[in-house]
Design an enzyme around this catalytic site. Sequence first.
Site, PDB file in Angstrom:
ATOM      1  CG  HIS A 209      53.835  44.429  43.318  1.00  0.00           C
ATOM      2  ND1 HIS A 209      54.975  44.540  44.063  1.00  0.00           N
ATOM      3  CD2 HIS A 209      53.673  43.107  43.074  1.00  0.00           C
ATOM      4  CE1 HIS A 209      55.488  43.347  44.293  1.00  0.00           C
ATOM      5  NE2 HIS A 209      54.723  42.455  43.690  1.00  0.00           N
TER       6      HIS A 209
ATOM      7  CD  GLU B 220      54.057  36.149  41.304  1.00  0.00           C
ATOM      8  OE1 GLU B 220      53.518  35.656  40.297  1.00  0.00           O
ATOM      9  OE2 GLU B 220      55.047  36.900  41.252  1.00  0.00           O
TER      10      GLU B 220
END
Length: 204
Positions: A9, A79
């Site tokens: 990202h 994550e």
Amino acid sequence: MGEIVLVRHGETEWSASRRHTSYTDLELTADGEREARALAALLADRRFALVLASPRRRALRTAELAGLAVGAVDEDLAEWNYGRYEGVTTADIHTERPGWNIWTDGCPAGESPAEVGARLDRVLARAAAALADGDVALVGHAHSLRVLGARWIGLPPSGGGLLRLDTATVSVLGHEHGRPVIRRWNQPPPPPSGTAPGPTSPRH
């Protein structure tokens, strides 16, 4: 046989300040949105049989701006859970715990390397099953994608520590003579027309 394309990202406020960000659901910064749009140039020529994304907004927004149609959200692409180290920089952790290394020590009240590796193995199995139909895009985060890259080539989760990954980059996993290989790693988008690329620094 298709390839697995990893998309990290774009920049967030915490990645810019190198603060560990896992479950905190931050938006992209204005720079992060520009980075994400620029990724479209690296992805436009591919046909994706499957696009999986982390459930975090920063990953989903990056996919949208990069022109990727997310087919499914996969919690396994989230994550690394940093537990008590959420929002803390590595430098600050080292003031209290010298020698701490996420790749071998994991995070208190968070995930161990083995736990992260197990769920990224599930992502790889899901992606590999779709490769006969074309490329697969996985949109996620720095540490989890680094573990995924390591696992693809048969390294333990700690091998991800050898694979630096910056914001808004593309990496490609594929095969050579039937063996899993890393074909490209940490490729940034092309700079805006008329500008020269500058140095980058790792962001977490």
